[in-house]
Motif scaffolding. Structure first.
Motif, PDB file in Angstrom:
ATOM      1  N   ILE A 163      -2.501  -6.286  -5.894  1.00 53.41           N
ATOM      2  CA  ILE A 163      -2.223  -5.512  -4.796  1.00 53.41           C
ATOM      3  C   ILE A 163      -3.200  -4.360  -4.247  1.00 53.41           C
ATOM      4  N   VAL A 164      -3.123  -3.363  -5.758  1.00 56.74           N
ATOM      5  CA  VAL A 164      -3.959  -2.325  -6.213  1.00 56.74           C
ATOM      6  C   VAL A 164      -5.995  -2.779  -5.899  1.00 56.74           C
ATOM      7  N   LEU A 165      -6.026  -3.704  -6.140  1.00 55.68           N
ATOM      8  CA  LEU A 165      -7.376  -4.228  -6.216  1.00 55.68           C
ATOM      9  C   LEU A 165      -7.186  -4.630  -4.775  1.00 55.68           C
ATOM     10  N   TYR A 166      -6.384  -5.424  -3.718  1.00 55.65           N
ATOM     11  CA  TYR A 166      -6.604  -6.153  -2.818  1.00 55.65           C
ATOM     12  C   TYR A 166      -6.922  -4.400  -1.879  1.00 55.65           C
TER      13      TYR A 166
ATOM     14  N   TYR B 267     -12.840   0.190   0.226  1.00 52.60           N
ATOM     15  CA  TYR B 267     -13.761   1.014  -0.337  1.00 52.60           C
ATOM     16  C   TYR B 267     -14.839   0.065  -0.453  1.00 52.60           C
ATOM     17  N   GLY B 268     -14.230  -1.579  -0.421  1.00 53.67           N
ATOM     18  CA  GLY B 268     -15.767  -2.439  -0.583  1.00 53.67           C
ATOM     19  C   GLY B 268     -15.621  -2.813  -1.988  1.00 53.67           C
ATOM     20  N   GLN B 269     -16.367  -3.929  -2.443  1.00 57.06           N
ATOM     21  CA  GLN B 269     -16.195  -4.958  -3.803  1.00 57.06           C
ATOM     22  C   GLN B 269     -16.719  -4.233  -4.831  1.00 57.06           C
ATOM     23  N   GLU B 270     -17.785  -2.840  -4.933  1.00 54.52           N
ATOM     24  CA  GLU B 270     -18.260  -2.293  -6.015  1.00 54.52           C
ATOM     25  C   GLU B 270     -17.329  -1.327  -7.340  1.00 54.52           C
ATOM     26  N   THR B 271     -16.793  -1.218  -5.978  1.00 58.53           N
ATOM     27  CA  THR B 271     -15.583  -0.632  -6.400  1.00 58.53           C
ATOM     28  C   THR B 271     -14.207  -1.087  -6.771  1.00 58.53           C
ATOM     29  N   MET B 272     -13.800  -2.340  -6.097  1.00 61.01           N
ATOM     30  CA  MET B 272     -12.999  -2.986  -6.445  1.00 61.01           C
ATOM     31  C   MET B 272     -13.511  -3.866  -7.549  1.00 61.01           C
ATOM     32  N   MET B 273     -14.313  -3.658  -8.233  1.00 61.74           N
ATOM     33  CA  MET B 273     -14.723  -4.427  -9.758  1.00 61.74           C
ATOM     34  C   MET B 273     -14.523  -4.050 -10.738  1.00 61.74           C
ATOM     35  N   GLU B 274     -15.076  -1.715 -10.168  1.00 66.17           N
ATOM     36  CA  GLU B 274     -14.719  -1.039 -11.689  1.00 66.17           C
ATOM     37  C   GLU B 274     -13.490  -0.913 -11.587  1.00 66.17           C
ATOM     38  N   VAL B 275     -12.858  -0.708 -11.130  1.00 64.09           N
ATOM     39  CA  VAL B 275     -11.105  -0.482 -10.543  1.00 64.09           C
ATOM     40  C   VAL B 275     -10.448  -1.749 -11.486  1.00 64.09           C
TER      41      VAL B 275
END
Length: 278
Positions: free
Chosen positions: A237-240, A246-254
């Protein structure tokens, strides 16, 4: 009682660090992964296990020593020959081999680390081979169904309550419209099974070395697996939300770091439950 509590705190910290190590080395920062591995190894030496000599844990074997070296060299050779990257299973295989070698040494702290490492890695390898290899060989579609019904659909439903638009477009894929249009695949490591396998290995290893009774061990396993499952739902859920805001790039970092950090946070809950069972 004080020593038992201290042991539980250290075991759960090792769990969090070891989980983080496997994720960081395979997907994130190798440097961070090595630091977590060294830190978890140090914490294992601080655990006051019961007298290992009484349970025969200090017995040595030249066969196991040679087998451990063979496993490490064979896994490294295989990956170098195939030009592939070391995955989580490779890390566990190497860890198991090194644990076999370390268990034959005479340093008591190294033996403690190694024996515990043998439980963690062997349980992970067996469960991995069952759920990811044997099921695939037998055409048992467990993984996709688990990801769809136990991870994707519950998280989509929960996030849908907030009004954030999510559309299920495939068994393990959702479409998300936030700061950018994207699709998010929930599968593989996102199932949370890797962490569960490690957790089961930690609990069984601790149970074996501490000679816990079967009933308490089962309670520990049940509660810890439930906590691992719920925390993984929270992670997804946090990733969603990260992708939406913030977008896909930030999601992948998280995505690279959040899993083992969450495990560190829920360690206190697991310790509380275990202490109540005494």
């Amino acid at each position: 009682m004080v020593n038992d509590n201290k042991n539980l705190v250290l075991i759960l910290l090792v769990l969090a660090m070891f989980t983080g190590m496997t994720v960081e080395i395979s997907e994130g920062s190798t440097t961070v992964g090595v630091l977590l591995l060294l830190s978890s190894a140090f914490l294992l030496t601080r655990i006051n296990f019961k007298d290992l000599s009484d349970s025969g844990l200090l017995k040595t074997s030249k066969t196991q020593f040679i087998l451990g070296i063979f496993i490490v060299l064979a896994d490294i050779y295989w990956n170098l020959k195939k030009g592939g990257e070391f995955g989580t299973l490779d890390i566990m295989a190497v860890f198991f081999g090194l644990s076999l070698v370390g268990a034959q040494l005479r340093n008591i702290d190294i033996v403690r680390i190694s024996k515990f490492g043998m439980y963690i890695s062997s349980v992970f390898i067996v469960l991995y081979l069952i759920f990811y290899t044997m099921f695939a060989f037998l055409n048992i579609d467990f993984m996709h169904k688990f990801d769809h019904y136990f991870i994707l659909l519950p998280t989509v439903w929960l996030l849908g309550l907030t009004g954030i638009p999510l559309e299920v477009v495939a068994t393990e894929t959702v479409r998300l419209s936030g700061v950018e249009e994207m699709t998010v695949i929930i599968g593989g490591p996102c199932s949370g099974l890797y962490s569960m396998f490690l957790l089961i290995g930690i609990v069984l290893g601790y149970s074996r070395i501490e000679n816990m009774d079967g009933r308490r061990t089962l309670k520990m396993l049940g509660f810890c697996i439930a906590i691992a499952y719920v925390s993984n739902l929270f992670r997804v859920i946090v990733l969603y939300l990260t992708a939406y805001l913030y977008g896909q790039e930030t999601m992948m970092e998280v995505h690279t770091h959040i899993g083992w950090i969450i495990f560190a946070g829920v360690a206190a809950l697991i310790m509380y439950f275990i202490n109540r069972q005494k």
